[in-house]
Design a protein around this motif. Sequence first.
Motif, mmCIF file in Angstrom:
data_model
loop_
_atom_site.group_PDB
_atom_site.id
_atom_site.type_symbol
_atom_site.label_atom_id
_atom_site.label_comp_id
_atom_site.label_asym_id
_atom_site.label_seq_id
_atom_site.Cartn_x
_atom_site.Cartn_y
_atom_site.Cartn_z
ATOM 1 N N ASN A 9 55.764 25.746 25.786
ATOM 2 C CA ASN A 9 55.154 24.530 24.785
ATOM 3 C C ASN A 9 56.099 24.798 23.511
ATOM 4 O OD1 ASN A 9 52.973 24.539 26.066
ATOM 5 N ND2 ASN A 9 51.611 25.946 25.594
ATOM 6 N N TYR A 11 56.043 24.132 19.684
ATOM 7 C CA TYR A 11 55.065 23.320 17.883
ATOM 8 C C TYR A 11 55.471 21.939 16.800
ATOM 9 C CZ TYR A 11 53.057 27.012 20.964
ATOM 10 O OH TYR A 11 51.934 27.819 21.814
ATOM 11 N N HIS A 41 47.144 18.958 21.104
ATOM 12 C CA HIS A 41 47.998 19.717 22.361
ATOM 13 C C HIS A 41 47.737 19.130 23.839
ATOM 14 C CE1 HIS A 41 49.740 22.684 25.377
ATOM 15 N NE2 HIS A 41 49.132 22.138 26.279
ATOM 16 N N GLU A 43 50.347 18.069 27.029
ATOM 17 C CA GLU A 43 50.970 18.797 28.843
ATOM 18 C C GLU A 43 51.625 17.580 29.289
ATOM 19 O OE1 GLU A 43 49.636 21.691 30.741
ATOM 20 O OE2 GLU A 43 48.825 22.581 29.757
ATOM 21 N N GLY A 52 54.473 21.169 27.239
ATOM 22 C CA GLY A 52 53.633 21.517 26.159
ATOM 23 C C GLY A 52 54.052 21.101 24.770
ATOM 24 N N ALA A 54 52.235 21.352 20.980
ATOM 25 C CA ALA A 54 50.834 21.398 20.208
ATOM 26 C C ALA A 54 50.941 21.591 18.998
ATOM 27 C CB ALA A 54 50.288 22.603 20.598
#
Length: 130
Positions: A9, A11, A41, A43, A52, A54
């Motif tokens: 993920n 950010y 978020h 994917e 991912g 987010a």
Amino acid sequence: MEFRTPQINLYVENLEVSKQFYEKLGFKLSFTAEIEGKEVHHELLLDGFNLGIATKDSLKEVHGVTPGKNAGCEIVLWTDDTDLAIQYLVENGATLVSEPHDFLDNKLRSAWVQDPDGNPIQIVCKRKEQ
């Protein structure tokens, strides 16, 4: 206990800008999470790899976690032509970090860019036999 289905993920500041950037690299949207009607978020899938993205705000607001500033990881994408891929990425919003160059006895050619949030992406290809 068993661990499975790893993903990374990232950010990001602007979810839509990041989604569009990674779609230009061939990632396909596979999931979107919304909180109170707001996308927070996504994917995205490429060749079996799940990425991912987010918003930084949602990480803090939903989970009470402040994203760090660690640059100790990168996304690596293999391609057939590093130079062409780097040109494409820069034309589509990436920031050039390292010009394409040969290494490992000229067996590989690599370069680095950053996505819109400064996350490093290495582009690498095997050199053709000369």
